[in-house]
Design an enzyme around this catalytic site. Structure first.
Site, PDB file in Angstrom:
ATOM      1  N   LYS A   1       0.878  -1.167   0.000  1.00 12.73           N
ATOM      2  CA  LYS A   1       0.000   0.000   0.000  1.00 12.73           C
ATOM      3  C   LYS A   1       0.915   1.217   0.000  1.00 12.73           C
ATOM      4  O   LYS A   1       1.653   1.445   0.963  1.00 12.73           O
ATOM      5  CB  LYS A   1      -0.889  -0.012   1.250  1.00 12.73           C
ATOM      6  CG  LYS A   1      -1.872   1.132   1.282  1.00 12.73           C
ATOM      7  CD  LYS A   1      -2.900   0.915   2.393  1.00 12.73           C
ATOM      8  CE  LYS A   1      -4.024   1.929   2.326  1.00 12.73           C
ATOM      9  NZ  LYS A   1      -3.592   3.314   2.488  1.00 12.73           N
TER      10      LYS A   1
ATOM     11  N   CYS B   1     -22.498  17.911  33.139  1.00  8.35           N
ATOM     12  CA  CYS B   1     -21.938  18.336  31.850  1.00  8.35           C
ATOM     13  C   CYS B   1     -21.091  19.591  32.047  1.00  8.35           C
ATOM     14  O   CYS B   1     -21.583  20.589  32.589  1.00  8.35           O
ATOM     15  CB  CYS B   1     -23.076  18.615  30.872  1.00  8.35           C
ATOM     16  SG  CYS B   1     -22.513  19.381  29.346  1.00  8.35           S
TER      17      CYS B   1
ATOM     18  N   CYS C   1     -28.228  22.142  25.745  1.00  4.99           N
ATOM     19  CA  CYS C   1     -26.773  22.143  25.905  1.00  4.99           C
ATOM     20  C   CYS C   1     -26.149  22.714  24.635  1.00  4.99           C
ATOM     21  O   CYS C   1     -26.330  22.176  23.543  1.00  4.99           O
ATOM     22  CB  CYS C   1     -26.282  20.717  26.146  1.00  4.99           C
ATOM     23  SG  CYS C   1     -24.488  20.603  26.201  1.00  4.99           S
TER      24      CYS C   1
END
Ligand code: IVH
Length: 699
Positions: free
Chosen positions: A126, A418, A448
């Site tokens: 490759k 959060c 949020c």
């Protein structure tokens, strides 16, 4: 860059011109030579506009090395776009021996009913370069393009023509009248080192690696520059071909060679996984002395008819795989752990690392996946760690070097709220399995801002509405400035901009041209294709594949929405229909139902549908397919082809494959030992086909 409306004095103008000259030169170098642009095209345009305005106003200040006189200094807009006749695909990856055996095994399973069939595979290096598509008409090279997004690339014909081992005219015979030859443009180590020695002598910045330099060289607007870079090419594949010129991969390679292309000498034919792995080891042992970069070995099923039958998933063929070389590693220190909040509220920890070079690239972040991963690997802030990167994969932390841990280090505590909106962050429990999700999610939804913003980025992303000029950075900016808060706002941006005191064309990073372009791109997105639109909504578990299944099943958006809303009742026919779509299970079904029953989503959707009209889904199948649009159910044991192949075949010919029989079913294909589905079909009067009848119908 701040907009100043006061005219600059000559002295100020001189300083400003020199500042802009430096910014633009660096940007050119980043773009062309390093292939690592750090500013957006629109920012570039804006700097450029100012640069030229100063020159115009103060002609005496114009520098001898003025950028406005240089041809090669314009970014990509200088190349025209080229649509490939057949898309350019990517490859799936294998990272170890088992992955390779699995790949071969999958092949045998797929073709299990072809008695006595022997599967052989080619194995070849490759090449770590840049892929290119070369179109030959009547044996003459008429156009060359970059891969681009796989569908459309940039026209680099003039540059490709400077590459010495690419034939302008095909040699020998037997080539199709029209053929797209594909392969990799690369720079060998000797040339790379030579250019870097030159750069050092001239006190210029040195190049990062041969691949970036090859890529930058190919995108020179001035082909004379490309010509000086001594690039090379290996051919390894083809796209469109107006006639069949071979029946195997290995013979195709021989033909390409006869026609005048360089093909890689380490390409061989293998009979089984062991031979493939042996060749992988051989190539790996020669890697350091090949003289050019390779990053793995590619295996391809040899027989082209079988390749066609095995087919594709998303953007990659099932019949080929890239076996990557192991990742390169280095040790460094975790300086901090930050939490990112994603589109679905997932809290993802990211390790901020002391920058370290791994395999030629500077790494300063590594993903930590989730809180369990931090616990499992016992990672703490301040730890010395081993990091690795494999190809384009995000760098990872392999392990902590525990005896280097500072004595005062503390356990890392994962946040339970959060960090962006302060809502509770929870780990959901799967109703079916009772298992706790590995991901902790913010429960704030669109409240949020992180989730809202990520949803917008998703909405305009490539597989979704694909709005040019509205990338992550621009979405961030519009969101922060309150101009776009939800998807519908994108489409009212232009109207509002007309009345704005600070219109877009005056904003940092935008000019009149890029503002107009953006508005045009937004306009063009008002009638999205149905699968893209469904995908763009960002429903959990609905990727482009599932979105396409919904589009195929329901045909238009109203139908889809109505059906999903009705499906809330698990006893309803709508729910049964949803589950009968082959590939859609309960988790996905529940997820779409929840999405459409959420009031905030509904409001956002209502607003959005005032702005956009998703297209009706039209099957892209020729009218002569006898099963186009038909609903088919497969049951029992098939003997001649595998179930997977029968399904792939049916879908290729435009049929919908369903997992349960109903009055809407057109055909039931019944193999051996068909049970309740057969009975139900008979009761309902659905046409039943034997395996042979089915094969006759589709072949
Ligand atoms: S075959 C349908 N063969 O790898 C298969 N690709 O990860 C098309 N590449 O975009 C690709 N060497 O740029 C193939 N010997 C080789 C390759 C090769 C490098 C690149 C190519 C492709 C990428 C996929």
């Amino acid at each position: 860059m701040s907009e100043s409306h006061k005219p600059l004095s000559e002295a100020e103008a001189k300083i400003e011109l020199s500042r802009l000259h430096k910014i633009l030169s660096d940007a050119n170098n980043d773009y062309y030579n390093k292939d690592l642009p750090k500013i957006t095209d629109s920012q570039y345009d804006e700097y450029r506009r100012k640069y030229e305005a100063i020159e115009k106003k103060h002609p005496s200040l114009k520098r001898k090395d003025s950028l406005s006189d240089q041809v090669g200094a314009l970014p990509q807009s200088g190349f025209s776009k080229v649509k490939h006749l057949v898309p350019m695909l990517s490859l799936g990856n294998a990272f170890n021996d088992d992955d390779v055996s699995d790949f071969v095994e999958r092949g045998h399973k797929f073709f299990k009913h072809d008695e006595g069939l022997k599967l052989t595979f080619t194995a070849e290096p490759k090449i770590d370069g840049v892929s290119a598509n070369l179109l030959y008409e009547n044996g003459v090279l008429v156009q060359a393009s970059t891969r681009g997004d796989g569908e459309t690339g940039e026209d680099i014909t003039a540059n490709i023509k400077t590459i010495k081992n690419i034939p302008h005219k095909l040699k020998g015979e037997g080539w199709p009248d029209r053929i797209e030859v594909r392969g990799e443009v690369y720079m060998d180590h000797a040339e790379f080192e030579k250019l870097n020695v030159d750069a050092k002598e001239k006190n210029e910045q040195i190049y990062v690696n041969p691949r970036n330099l090859a890529s930058g060289s190919l995108r020179q607007l001035d082909a004379k520059v490309t010509a000086r870079r001594n690039l090379k090419f290996f051919a390894y594949a083809w796209g469109f071909a107006s006639s069949k010129f071979t029946s195997t991969q290995i013979e195709a390679m021989q033909k390409l060679k006869q026609w005048g292309f360089a093909t890689n000498p380490l390409t061989i034919l293998c009979n089984n996984a062991n031979e493939m792995l042996a060749h992988y080891n051989k190539i790996e042992s020669q890697r350091a002395t090949l003289g050019y970069d390779i990053d793995g070995v590619v295996y391809k099923l040899n027989d082209l008819d079988l390749q066609k039958r095995w087919g594709f998933v998303a953007r990659a063929p099932r019949w080929a795989i890239a076996h990557k070389f192991p990742a390169e590693q280095a040790s460094t220190i975790v300086e901090a752990i930050d939490i990112q909040v994603g589109r679905t509220g997932a809290l993802t920890p990211v390790a901020r690392l002391k920058p370290v070079t791994v395999g030629g690239v500077v790494v300063s972040n590594a993903t930590l996946h989730n809180e369990d991963e931090i616990e499992r690997k016992k990672i703490r802030v301040g730890d010395s760690v081993i990091v690795q990167r494999a190809g384009d994969v995000i760098p990872q932390i392999v392990k902590v070097i525990e005896d280097k841990r500072p004595s005062d280090s503390k356990l890392y505590e994962f946040p339970k709220i959060c960090p962006v909106c302060g809502s509770e962050a929870i780990r959901e429990i799967d109703a079916k399995t009772g298992q706790v999700d590995v991901v902790r999610r913010c429960t704030g939804g669109l409240v949020c801002s992180a989730q809202a913003k990520e949803n917008l980025k998703h909405f305009v992303s490539r597989n979704a509405l694909d709005i040019d000029g509205l990338g992550d950075k621009q979405v961030e900016m519009f969101f922060e400035q309150g101009l776009i808060k939800q998807a519908a706002d994108i489409f009212t941006l232009e109207e509002r901009d007309k009345e704005s005191l600070t219109p877009l064309r005056n904003k940092e990073g935008f000019g009149a041209k890029s503002a107009t372009k953006l508005f045009e791109a937004i306009k063009a997105a008002r009638e999205p294709e149905l699968p893209r639109f469904i995908f763009a909504l960002g429903i959990r578990h609905v990727g482009i594949t599932n979105a396409t299944l919904f589009a195929k099943t329901y045909g238009n958006f109203e139908g889809f929405e109505k059906a999903v809303i009705a499906a809330n009742d698990e006893k309803s026919e709508a729910y049964q229909q949803l589950l009968s779509i082959d590939g859609i299970g309960e988790t996905v079904a529940r997820s779409v139902i929840t999405f459409f029953h959420n009031e905030k989503n509904q409001q956002a959707l209502d607003e959005l549908l005032k702005q956009v009209t998703p297209q009706t889904y039209v099957l892209n199948i020729s009218n002569d397919s006898p099963v186009a649009g038909k609903i088919i159910v497969l049951t029992g044991t098939l003997e001649k082809i595998s179930r997977a192949e029968a399904k792939a075949q049916a879908e290729r010919m435009g049929a919908k494959v369903s997992s349960s029989v109903s009055a809407k079913t057109d055909y039931l294909v019944a193999g051996e030992k068909a049970g309740s589905k057969l009975k139900k079909a008979q009761d309902l009067g659905v046409k039943v086909l034997s395996e042979d009848e089915w094969l006759e119908l589709v072949r």
